[in-house]
Scaffold this motif. Structure first.
Motif, PDB file in Angstrom:
ATOM      1  N   LYS A   1      -0.898 -32.992 -32.951  1.00 32.52           N
ATOM      2  CA  LYS A   1      -1.155 -31.784 -32.173  1.00 32.52           C
ATOM      3  C   LYS A   1       0.139 -31.335 -31.482  1.00 32.52           C
ATOM      4  CE  LYS A   1      -4.024 -30.212 -28.353  1.00 32.52           C
ATOM      5  NZ  LYS A   1      -4.969 -30.612 -27.327  1.00 32.52           N
ATOM      6  N   LYS A   2       0.398 -30.013 -31.510  1.00 30.52           N
ATOM      7  CA  LYS A   2       1.577 -29.475 -30.817  1.00 30.52           C
ATOM      8  C   LYS A   2       1.428 -29.658 -29.318  1.00 30.52           C
ATOM      9  CE  LYS A   2       3.252 -25.604 -33.583  1.00 30.52           C
ATOM     10  NZ  LYS A   2       3.467 -24.147 -33.544  1.00 30.52           N
ATOM     11  N   ILE A   3       2.520 -29.984 -28.658  1.00 27.20           N
ATOM     12  CA  ILE A   3       2.495 -30.028 -27.204  1.00 27.20           C
ATOM     13  C   ILE A   3       2.576 -28.591 -26.685  1.00 27.20           C
ATOM     14  CG2 ILE A   3       3.443 -32.365 -27.095  1.00 27.20           C
ATOM     15  CD1 ILE A   3       6.142 -31.116 -26.302  1.00 27.20           C
ATOM     16  N   PRO A   4       2.072 -28.325 -25.479  1.00 27.92           N
ATOM     17  CA  PRO A   4       2.001 -26.941 -24.982  1.00 27.92           C
ATOM     18  C   PRO A   4       3.322 -26.169 -25.007  1.00 27.92           C
ATOM     19  CG  PRO A   4       0.675 -28.370 -23.600  1.00 27.92           C
ATOM     20  CD  PRO A   4       1.428 -29.261 -24.573  1.00 27.92           C
ATOM     21  N   SER A   5       4.448 -26.815 -24.701  1.00 31.14           N
ATOM     22  CA  SER A   5       5.714 -26.072 -24.664  1.00 31.14           C
ATOM     23  C   SER A   5       6.128 -25.567 -26.045  1.00 31.14           C
ATOM     24  CB  SER A   5       6.826 -26.906 -24.031  1.00 31.14           C
ATOM     25  OG  SER A   5       7.084 -28.052 -24.790  1.00 31.14           O
ATOM     26  N   PHE A   6       5.595 -26.153 -27.112  1.00 34.43           N
ATOM     27  CA  PHE A   6       5.904 -25.684 -28.462  1.00 34.43           C
ATOM     28  C   PHE A   6       4.949 -24.587 -28.920  1.00 34.43           C
ATOM     29  CE2 PHE A   6       7.722 -30.141 -29.469  1.00 34.43           C
ATOM     30  CZ  PHE A   6       8.902 -29.829 -28.815  1.00 34.43           C
ATOM     31  N   THR A   7       4.025 -24.184 -28.053  1.00 32.01           N
ATOM     32  CA  THR A   7       3.110 -23.098 -28.403  1.00 32.01           C
ATOM     33  C   THR A   7       3.520 -21.777 -27.750  1.00 32.01           C
ATOM     34  OG1 THR A   7       1.581 -23.522 -26.573  1.00 32.01           O
ATOM     35  CG2 THR A   7       1.191 -24.741 -28.626  1.00 32.01           C
ATOM     36  N   ILE A   8       4.580 -21.779 -26.962  1.00 35.60           N
ATOM     37  CA  ILE A   8       5.094 -20.559 -26.340  1.00 35.60           C
ATOM     38  C   ILE A   8       5.836 -19.759 -27.409  1.00 35.60           C
ATOM     39  CG2 ILE A   8       6.661 -19.648 -24.557  1.00 35.60           C
ATOM     40  CD1 ILE A   8       4.104 -21.213 -23.566  1.00 35.60           C
ATOM     41  N   ASP A   9       5.655 -18.444 -27.414  1.00 34.11           N
ATOM     42  CA  ASP A   9       6.331 -17.587 -28.383  1.00 34.11           C
ATOM     43  C   ASP A   9       7.799 -17.426 -27.979  1.00 34.11           C
ATOM     44  OD1 ASP A   9       7.276 -15.673 -30.108  1.00 34.11           O
ATOM     45  OD2 ASP A   9       5.602 -14.290 -29.825  1.00 34.11           O
ATOM     46  N   HIS A  10       8.643 -18.271 -28.521  1.00 32.49           N
ATOM     47  CA  HIS A  10      10.067 -18.254 -28.189  1.00 32.49           C
ATOM     48  C   HIS A  10      10.786 -17.023 -28.739  1.00 32.49           C
ATOM     49  CE1 HIS A  10       9.172 -22.343 -27.017  1.00 32.49           C
ATOM     50  NE2 HIS A  10      10.355 -22.401 -26.420  1.00 32.49           N
ATOM     51  N   ILE A  11      10.173 -16.328 -29.678  1.00 32.48           N
ATOM     52  CA  ILE A  11      10.764 -15.105 -30.212  1.00 32.48           C
ATOM     53  C   ILE A  11      10.708 -13.989 -29.167  1.00 32.48           C
ATOM     54  CG2 ILE A  11      10.496 -13.296 -31.980  1.00 32.48           C
ATOM     55  CD1 ILE A  11       9.472 -15.609 -33.834  1.00 32.48           C
ATOM     56  N   ARG A  12       9.673 -13.985 -28.347  1.00 27.57           N
ATOM     57  CA  ARG A  12       9.489 -12.949 -27.326  1.00 27.57           C
ATOM     58  C   ARG A  12       9.885 -13.409 -25.923  1.00 27.57           C
ATOM     59  NH1 ARG A  12       3.777 -12.070 -27.409  1.00 27.57           N
ATOM     60  NH2 ARG A  12       4.155 -10.475 -25.853  1.00 27.57           N
ATOM     61  N   LEU A  13      10.235 -14.674 -25.763  1.00 32.37           N
ATOM     62  CA  LEU A  13      10.531 -15.235 -24.449  1.00 32.37           C
ATOM     63  C   LEU A  13      11.831 -14.667 -23.878  1.00 32.37           C
ATOM     64  CD1 LEU A  13       9.579 -17.284 -22.318  1.00 32.37           C
ATOM     65  CD2 LEU A  13      10.904 -19.016 -23.539  1.00 32.37           C
ATOM     66  N   LEU A  14      11.761 -14.188 -22.648  1.00 24.95           N
ATOM     67  CA  LEU A  14      12.926 -13.662 -21.938  1.00 24.95           C
ATOM     68  C   LEU A  14      13.503 -14.725 -21.024  1.00 24.95           C
ATOM     69  CD1 LEU A  14      11.434 -10.204 -20.849  1.00 24.95           C
ATOM     70  CD2 LEU A  14      12.864 -10.703 -22.855  1.00 24.95           C
ATOM     71  N   ARG A  15      14.680 -14.461 -20.482  1.00 25.78           N
ATOM     72  CA  ARG A  15      15.220 -15.316 -19.443  1.00 25.78           C
ATOM     73  C   ARG A  15      14.347 -15.140 -18.209  1.00 25.78           C
ATOM     74  NH1 ARG A  15      21.085 -13.325 -18.711  1.00 25.78           N
ATOM     75  NH2 ARG A  15      20.059 -11.354 -19.095  1.00 25.78           N
ATOM     76  N   GLY A  16      14.118 -16.220 -17.477  1.00 27.06           N
ATOM     77  CA  GLY A  16      13.280 -16.118 -16.289  1.00 27.06           C
ATOM     78  C   GLY A  16      12.869 -17.473 -15.764  1.00 27.06           C
ATOM     79  N   ILE A  17      11.775 -17.460 -14.991  1.00 29.08           N
ATOM     80  CA  ILE A  17      11.170 -18.669 -14.414  1.00 29.08           C
ATOM     81  C   ILE A  17       9.705 -18.648 -14.805  1.00 29.08           C
ATOM     82  CG2 ILE A  17      10.560 -19.909 -12.305  1.00 29.08           C
ATOM     83  CD1 ILE A  17      12.813 -18.366 -10.893  1.00 29.08           C
ATOM     84  N   TYR A  18       9.240 -19.707 -15.443  1.00 30.45           N
ATOM     85  CA  TYR A  18       7.862 -19.753 -15.932  1.00 30.45           C
ATOM     86  C   TYR A  18       7.190 -21.057 -15.531  1.00 30.45           C
ATOM     87  CZ  TYR A  18       9.882 -16.129 -18.852  1.00 30.45           C
ATOM     88  OH  TYR A  18      10.546 -15.011 -19.288  1.00 30.45           O
ATOM     89  N   VAL A  19       5.902 -20.983 -15.245  1.00 29.96           N
ATOM     90  CA  VAL A  19       5.117 -22.208 -15.060  1.00 29.96           C
ATOM     91  C   VAL A  19       4.847 -22.743 -16.457  1.00 29.96           C
ATOM     92  CG1 VAL A  19       2.932 -23.207 -14.284  1.00 29.96           C
ATOM     93  CG2 VAL A  19       4.074 -21.467 -12.885  1.00 29.96           C
ATOM     94  N   SER A  20       5.437 -23.888 -16.759  1.00 24.44           N
ATOM     95  CA  SER A  20       5.289 -24.501 -18.067  1.00 24.44           C
ATOM     96  C   SER A  20       3.986 -25.286 -18.159  1.00 24.44           C
ATOM     97  CB  SER A  20       6.484 -25.415 -18.341  1.00 24.44           C
ATOM     98  OG  SER A  20       6.352 -26.073 -19.570  1.00 24.44           O
ATOM     99  N   ARG A  21       3.674 -26.013 -17.073  1.00 30.29           N
ATOM    100  CA  ARG A  21       2.433 -26.788 -17.042  1.00 30.29           C
ATOM    101  C   ARG A  21       2.165 -27.244 -15.624  1.00 30.29           C
ATOM    102  NH1 ARG A  21       2.705 -31.641 -20.733  1.00 30.29           N
ATOM    103  NH2 ARG A  21       1.108 -32.482 -19.399  1.00 30.29           N
ATOM    104  N   GLN A  22       0.934 -27.661 -15.384  1.00 26.43           N
ATOM    105  CA  GLN A  22       0.558 -28.281 -14.118  1.00 26.43           C
ATOM    106  C   GLN A  22      -0.241 -29.528 -14.442  1.00 26.43           C
ATOM    107  OE1 GLN A  22      -1.224 -24.866 -11.964  1.00 26.43           O
ATOM    108  NE2 GLN A  22       0.540 -25.092 -10.606  1.00 26.43           N
ATOM    109  N   ASP A  23       0.103 -30.616 -13.749  1.00 22.65           N
ATOM    110  CA  ASP A  23      -0.550 -31.900 -13.983  1.00 22.65           C
ATOM    111  C   ASP A  23      -1.055 -32.460 -12.674  1.00 22.65           C
ATOM    112  OD1 ASP A  23       0.202 -32.527 -16.911  1.00 22.65           O
ATOM    113  OD2 ASP A  23       2.118 -31.975 -16.021  1.00 22.65           O
ATOM    114  N   GLN A  24      -2.182 -33.138 -12.727  1.00 17.70           N
ATOM    115  CA  GLN A  24      -2.708 -33.850 -11.564  1.00 17.70           C
ATOM    116  C   GLN A  24      -2.213 -35.282 -11.610  1.00 17.70           C
ATOM    117  OE1 GLN A  24      -3.982 -30.977  -9.608  1.00 17.70           O
ATOM    118  NE2 GLN A  24      -4.616 -32.903  -8.745  1.00 17.70           N
ATOM    119  N   VAL A  25      -1.574 -35.713 -10.552  1.00 13.23           N
ATOM    120  CA  VAL A  25      -1.125 -37.093 -10.401  1.00 13.23           C
ATOM    121  C   VAL A  25      -1.723 -37.574  -9.093  1.00 13.23           C
ATOM    122  CG1 VAL A  25       0.857 -38.638 -10.222  1.00 13.23           C
ATOM    123  CG2 VAL A  25       1.022 -36.584 -11.656  1.00 13.23           C
TER     124      VAL A  25
END
Length: 159
Positions: free
Chosen positions: A2-26
């Motif tokens: 299974k692909k990890i979530p960061s490999f499911t982002i459309d890198h062709i359309r991704l701009l420079r910026g700040i993005y929430v990549s994921r949130q985890d409960q610890v």
């Protein structure tokens, strides 16, 4: 596999910026992972290794010593693709929440003069792989072209 979530982002359309990549409960804490994207993937040259290594040393030192955020910073480090960095922070946060902190961080790097923290054979595994002038240039470019003029397109992953 299974692909990890960061490999499911459309890198062709991704701009420079700040993005929430994921949130985890610890335990009882939420850890927010931010994608601090300094280059448009596959459309502009990646950061050169000495520059991003210098940015890593300066940003990690700045953030872990920040008077407000230090206790919430977990990790800062470069992406393997050399188009940006990951920042892990304690808390349920948005890109807009940390935009002022990233402006501070990149202003610090863009104006930094002096010895790079941890840039010695004793402190770093590849201390000669540093380029402060290029790190300053890349930080200023990201600061002025992206952070200071950020819109929702720079703060929310493309769908």
């Amino acid at each position: 596999m299974k692909k990890i979530p960061s490999f499911t982002i459309d890198h062709i359309r991704l701009l420079r910026g700040i993005y929430v990549s994921r949130q985890d409960q610890v335990g009882n804490e939420t850890i927010t992972t931010f994608d601090i994207r300094m280059k448009e993937p596959n459309r502009e040259p990646a950061l050169n290794p000495p520059a991003i290594h210098t940015i890593e040393h300066l940003a990690a030192t700045f953030l872990r010593n920040h008077p407000v955020w230090a206790d919430r910073i977990i990790y800062w480090g470069p992406m393997g693709c050399l188009t940006g960095n990951y920042l892990l922070v304690k808390g349920d946060l948005t890109s807009r929440d940390i935009l002022p902190l990233m402006i501070e961080t990149f202003r610090f790097i863009a104006g930094y003069e002096g010895e790079i923290p941890g840039a010695s054979a004793k402190d770093c595994g590849n201390y000669l792989l540093m380029n402060l002038p290029m790190a300053r240039w890349e930080a200023a470019k990201y600061l002025h072209e992206v952070l200071e003029t950020a819109t929702e397109a720079n703060l929310t992953y493309p769908q």
